[in-house]
Design an enzyme around this catalytic site. Structure first.
Site, PDB file in Angstrom:
ATOM      1  N   CYS A  79      33.976  64.485  43.462  1.00 38.44           N
ATOM      2  CA  CYS A  79      33.140  63.434  44.052  1.00 38.44           C
ATOM      3  C   CYS A  79      33.343  62.160  43.246  1.00 38.44           C
ATOM      4  O   CYS A  79      32.751  61.982  42.197  1.00 38.44           O
ATOM      5  CB  CYS A  79      31.670  63.843  44.012  1.00 38.44           C
ATOM      6  SG  CYS A  79      30.587  62.504  44.489  1.00 38.44           S
ATOM      7  N   GLU A 122      33.780  71.648  49.489  1.00 38.89           N
ATOM      8  CA  GLU A 122      32.626  71.987  48.641  1.00 38.89           C
ATOM      9  C   GLU A 122      32.458  70.859  47.646  1.00 38.89           C
ATOM     10  O   GLU A 122      33.428  70.268  47.205  1.00 38.89           O
ATOM     11  CB  GLU A 122      32.921  73.304  47.918  1.00 38.89           C
ATOM     12  CG  GLU A 122      31.835  73.790  46.972  1.00 38.89           C
ATOM     13  CD  GLU A 122      32.026  73.346  45.515  1.00 38.89           C
ATOM     14  OE1 GLU A 122      31.183  73.712  44.690  1.00 38.89           O
ATOM     15  OE2 GLU A 122      32.993  72.611  45.208  1.00 38.89           O
ATOM     16  N   ARG A 166      22.611  77.661  41.260  1.00 36.18           N
ATOM     17  CA  ARG A 166      23.650  76.633  41.436  1.00 36.18           C
ATOM     18  C   ARG A 166      23.610  76.132  42.868  1.00 36.18           C
ATOM     19  O   ARG A 166      23.993  76.832  43.803  1.00 36.18           O
ATOM     20  CB  ARG A 166      25.020  77.259  41.135  1.00 36.18           C
ATOM     21  CG  ARG A 166      26.212  76.301  41.209  1.00 36.18           C
ATOM     22  CD  ARG A 166      27.525  77.068  41.080  1.00 36.18           C
ATOM     23  NE  ARG A 166      28.662  76.203  40.817  1.00 36.18           N
ATOM     24  CZ  ARG A 166      29.050  75.820  39.599  1.00 36.18           C
ATOM     25  NH1 ARG A 166      28.379  76.210  38.539  1.00 36.18           N
ATOM     26  NH2 ARG A 166      30.096  75.034  39.446  1.00 36.18           N
ATOM     27  N   ARG A 168      25.006  73.693  45.745  1.00 41.35           N
ATOM     28  CA  ARG A 168      26.189  72.921  46.086  1.00 41.35           C
ATOM     29  C   ARG A 168      26.136  72.567  47.567  1.00 41.35           C
ATOM     30  O   ARG A 168      25.529  73.288  48.362  1.00 41.35           O
ATOM     31  CB  ARG A 168      27.472  73.744  45.823  1.00 41.35           C
ATOM     32  CG  ARG A 168      27.816  73.906  44.336  1.00 41.35           C
ATOM     33  CD  ARG A 168      28.239  72.578  43.725  1.00 41.35           C
ATOM     34  NE  ARG A 168      28.657  72.647  42.339  1.00 41.35           N
ATOM     35  CZ  ARG A 168      27.856  72.506  41.288  1.00 41.35           C
ATOM     36  NH1 ARG A 168      26.567  72.336  41.471  1.00 41.35           N
ATOM     37  NH2 ARG A 168      28.337  72.531  40.060  1.00 41.35           N
TER      38      ARG A 168
END
Length: 333
Positions: A79, A122, A166, A168
């Site tokens: 990102c 992802e 986590r 995502r």
């Protein structure tokens, strides 16, 4: 017999997304191209996948016409900040005008040329609100402009059979000629796994047990931040609970310390200051990190720990990918 789908693995890391898709598609998936620029990730990838082609390096230097045809694009792109270049005409601009100079653009460029059935990405949860949500809008708009219908959702690994908290974001784009109205993201059904379930057998090498001197440093560091009102610092996780998200840099390992009273040597095998702590506090091992991400024990780990921690911190949770891939497979079939 179902169709054989060809896939490409971009920003491949150590192949976590590919493993999840291979579990879902079984014999019906063939990876025809891989791109990953990090040499240590390439080493781990080669050890674990027996491909008859070379791993390509920097994606920005690869001509889309040099990539074999494929049906499914897998991309865990980093990102980066999107430069909203061009005339600032908002999102009516074509994608080349709104997100120049980002690696995401290479995914769009390659998929525009090859027109695959599905694009799967992802990314970190922060993408949802990055630049007040505009970054995600750019991504969705870019895929729509090259002929895709886009779905996205944030999922948490701890709901899919691994003890890691986590979150995502997952993005799935189907080509417009594919009927995907019934596509849904999976809901996790296995939420009971805890850290104790993924521990390696004792005895664990003493190199994973922290020195008393280092523990003092960590405690002082945490106190310093606490006095400033920050929540930074080491964290000892409950064996009957979940790990925090494993990350590649900085405090990644220290945020996921555990107390392991099982028998182990108190003789250091590496050069440490002081002696091994008496409270049995240790880091998790690279294999335990692999298990936190759902990698099978058959997955080979043969490079230095430092690189392995980075690789698993950067990787994906395979059971989440597999669950999404199963739902994609249903649509394609």
């Amino acid at each position: 017999m179902s169709d054989i789908f060809k896939s490409i693995d971009l920003f491949a890391g150590i192949g976590g997304i590919r493993l999840g898709f291979e579990r879902a598609f079984q014999q019906n998936l063939r990876t025809v191209f891989t791109s990953e620029w990090d040499e240590y990730a390439q080493k781990t990838y080669r050890l674990n996948f027996n491909d008859n082609y070379e791993i390509a390096g920097d994606i920005t230097e690869i001509n889309e016409s040099d990539i074999p045809d494929f049906d499914i694009c897998l991309a865990g792109f980093p990102c980066q900040a999107f430069s909203l270049a061009g005339k600032r005409m908002g999102f009516e601009d074509d994608y080349k005008g709104i997100c120049r100079g980002t690696l995401f653009l290479d995914v769009v460029r390659i998929c525009e040329f090859h027109n695959p059935k599905v694009i799967f990405c992802e990314n970190v949860k922060g993408l949802l609100n990055h630049d007040r949500g505009r970054t995600l809008k750019v991504i969705v708009k870019s895929f729509e402009q090259i002929g895709y219908k886009v779905f996205y959702q944030v999922l948490n690994s701890k709901d899919f059979g691994v003890p890691q908290n986590r979150e995502r974001i997952y993005i799935v784009a189907f080509r417009n000629d594919i009927d995907c109205e019934t596509f849904q993201f999976p809901t996790g059904t296995n939420k009971t796994t805890c850290i104790r379930d993924i521990l390696e057998d004792a005895p664990i090498s003493s190199k994973y047990y922290l020195s008393d001197t280092y523990m003092k440093t960590l405690i002082a560091h945490k106190e310093r931040h606490k006095s400033k009102g920050h929540g930074f610092g080491y964290e000892i996780r409950d064996l009957d609970g979940q790990a925090g998200a494993i990350v590649c840099g900085g405090m990644g390992r220290e945020r996921n310390l555990i107390i392991d009273h099982r028998e182990h040597s108190m003789v250091p095998v590496t050069h440490i200051k002081g002696e091994i702590n008496k409270d049995d506090i240790r880091k998790m091992t690279p294999r335990e990190w692999a298990r936190l991400q759902g990698f099978p024990d058959s997955y080979k780990l043969e490079i230095a720990d430092t690189h392995l921690y980075k690789q698993f911190g950067n990787s994906v949770t395979i059971p989440v990918i597999e669950a999404i891939a199963n739902n994609i497979k249903e649509i394609l079939q």
